[in-house]
Write an enzyme that holds these catalytic residues in place. Structure first.
Site, PDB file in Angstrom:
ATOM      1  N   ASP A 183     -12.773  -8.570   4.367  1.00  0.00           N
ATOM      2  CA  ASP A 183     -14.051  -8.666   3.638  1.00  0.00           C
ATOM      3  C   ASP A 183     -14.770  -9.999   3.294  1.00  0.00           C
ATOM      4  OD1 ASP A 183     -13.783  -6.015   2.855  1.00  0.00           O
ATOM      5  OD2 ASP A 183     -14.249  -6.061   1.071  1.00  0.00           O
ATOM      6  N   LYS A 211       2.461 -15.286   2.810  1.00  0.00           N
ATOM      7  CA  LYS A 211       2.632 -15.902   1.474  1.00  0.00           C
ATOM      8  C   LYS A 211       4.273 -16.397   1.381  1.00  0.00           C
ATOM      9  CE  LYS A 211       1.612 -17.742  -2.366  1.00  0.00           C
ATOM     10  NZ  LYS A 211       0.675 -18.733  -2.438  1.00  0.00           N
ATOM     11  N   ASP A 239      -3.570 -18.084   0.379  1.00  0.00           N
ATOM     12  CA  ASP A 239      -4.450 -18.580  -0.093  1.00  0.00           C
ATOM     13  C   ASP A 239      -5.333 -19.741   0.274  1.00  0.00           C
ATOM     14  OD1 ASP A 239      -2.190 -20.058  -0.191  1.00  0.00           O
ATOM     15  OD2 ASP A 239      -2.015 -20.862  -2.370  1.00  0.00           O
ATOM     16  N   TYR A 270       0.686  -1.186   0.089  1.00  0.00           N
ATOM     17  CA  TYR A 270       0.028   0.033  -0.058  1.00  0.00           C
ATOM     18  C   TYR A 270       0.904   1.287  -0.102  1.00  0.00           C
ATOM     19  CZ  TYR A 270      -4.842  -1.896   0.677  1.00  0.00           C
ATOM     20  OH  TYR A 270      -6.021  -2.143   0.578  1.00  0.00           O
ATOM     21  N   ASP A 328      -6.538  -6.790   3.954  1.00  0.00           N
ATOM     22  CA  ASP A 328      -7.816  -6.010   3.245  1.00  0.00           C
ATOM     23  C   ASP A 328      -8.719  -7.101   2.647  1.00  0.00           C
ATOM     24  OD1 ASP A 328      -8.963  -4.009   1.920  1.00  0.00           O
ATOM     25  OD2 ASP A 328      -8.329  -4.350   0.081  1.00  0.00           O
TER      26      ASP A 328
END
Ligand code: IPM
Ligand code: MG
Length: 359
Positions: free
Chosen positions: A252, A192, A224, A141, A248
């Site tokens: 959601d 990751k 994942d 970001y 982020d």
């Protein structure tokens, strides 16, 4: 001492839902002697329109002076075409960076009354109570270099930099371990590390910090797999800690497990517990101004504000109980509507929470 709360209604449904949350704060002030002063300010598209910047200096001054900030939501189609630095989302990223709000707490809690509103089977989500701790000041970001450049062959290339320093990882890891200590003492760090060096360091540092918290069970998961596990068997999680981008996306996903994104609050905290509180949903321009939006996520954000910035656990619990009560009464905004329940709009929902609080 009187606490200063900056109210930033923002764009879209922001002003409507924040108005209901302000009613709750006013009620706490009148009925429970909560010692606060409220001040209004501009962030996002409304700030671009009025003052020419999504996080104007005036708002910056107000935000720095406040003890806590309550935000509605920013953004909307009106500002989608303007140049990137003036977009409403930039205002949100700027205030997070300016105040060093690095610790984003996003609880995904399923109210038993809403179990049937989830897209997942009730037995998979019943009793769900996850806390996502998302790092908010670093990662891809904010990483430099970033941009869109011209390659030698004439083609254009967009690029961003995913990066984390060990101190940034350590401070968010500590917040997550402390939170896990107050809950079920299970922390899952999501990265990751099988592909990214930034994640390799993340895992190493989280592991090292974990040595200071032998009472917390630490596990690691690739992002994942974490996305899959969240919809397969979400109750395996207690606290999840992860970076800005993965957080982020996963937050959601976790929100939807609870039936409606309209129910979930969040806190973004600095090292001293000063925070910005906002519902995790967006500005929902399609329903703005119609009095249909669910104000409960914003009202629950007030509860988080009471808990984390004002240290008023007692009042936080009262607000949360009042929300439970209106759900028990069968009141539902459109996003959580169900057969046999009473459909209400934004204001009626806010009034019902205030009535439950005052009663
Ligand atoms: C969020 C939002 C923001 C983010 C956007 C609006 C910049 O999606 O708070 O999750 O990506 O952090
Ligand atoms: Mg998001």
């Amino acid at each position: 001492m009187t606490a200063k709360i900056l109210i930033l209604p923002g764009d879209g449904i922001g002003p409507e839902i924040v108005a209901e949350a302000v009613k709750v704060l006013e009620c706490l002030r009148q009925e429970y002697g909560l010692d606060v002063v409220l001040e209004q300010g501009l962030l996002g598209g409304c700030a671009v329109d009025a003052l020419g910047a999504p996080y104007p200096e005036q708002t910056q001054r107000q935000a720095r002076a406040a003890d806590a900030i309550l935000l509605g939501a920013v953004g909307g189609p009106k500002w989608e075409q303007i140049e990137r630095p003036l977009r409403p989302e930039r205002g949100l990223l700027a205030i997070r960076a300016d105040l060093e709000l690095f610790a984003n707490l996003r609880p995904a809690l399923l109210y038993p009354q809403l179990a049937s509103a989830s897209a997942l089977k009730p037995e998979i989500v019943a009793g769900l109570d996850i806390l996502i701790v998302r790092e908010l000041n670093g990662d891809i970001y904010f990483g430099q270099p970033r941009g869109i450049r011209k390659l030698d062959n004439g083609e254009r290339e967009g690029f961003n930099t995913m990066r984390y320093s060990s101190s940034e990882i350590e401070r968010i890891a500590r917040v997550a371990f402390e939170a896990a200590r107050k809950r079920h003492r299970k922390l899952c760090s999501v990265d990751k590390a099988n592909v990214l060096e930034s994640s390799e360091l993340w895992r190493e540092v989280v592991e090292r910090v974990g040595a200071d918290y032998p009472d917390v069970t630490l596990s690691h998961m690739y992002v994942d797999n974490a996305a899959m596990q969240l919809v397969r068997a979400p109750k395996q999680f207690d606290v999840i800690v992860t970076g800005n981008l993965f957080g982020d996306i996963l937050s959601d996903c976790a929100a939807m497990l609870t039936g409606s994104i309209g129910m979930l609050p969040s806190a973004s905290l600095d090292r001293n517990g000063k925070g910005l509180y906002e519902p995790i949903h967006g500005s929902a321009p399609d329903i703005a101004g119609k009095g249909m939006a669910n104000p409960l996520a914003t009202i629950l954000s007030v509860a988080m504000l009471l808990r984390y910035s004002l240290n008023r656990l007692d009042l936080a619990e009262r607000v949360e109980a009042a929300v439970g009560q209106v759900l028990d009464q069968g009141l539902r905004t459109l996003d959580i509507s169900a057969p046999g329940m009473t459909a209400v709009g934004t204001q009626a929902m806010g009034d019902a929470v205030v009535a439950a609080l005052a009663g």
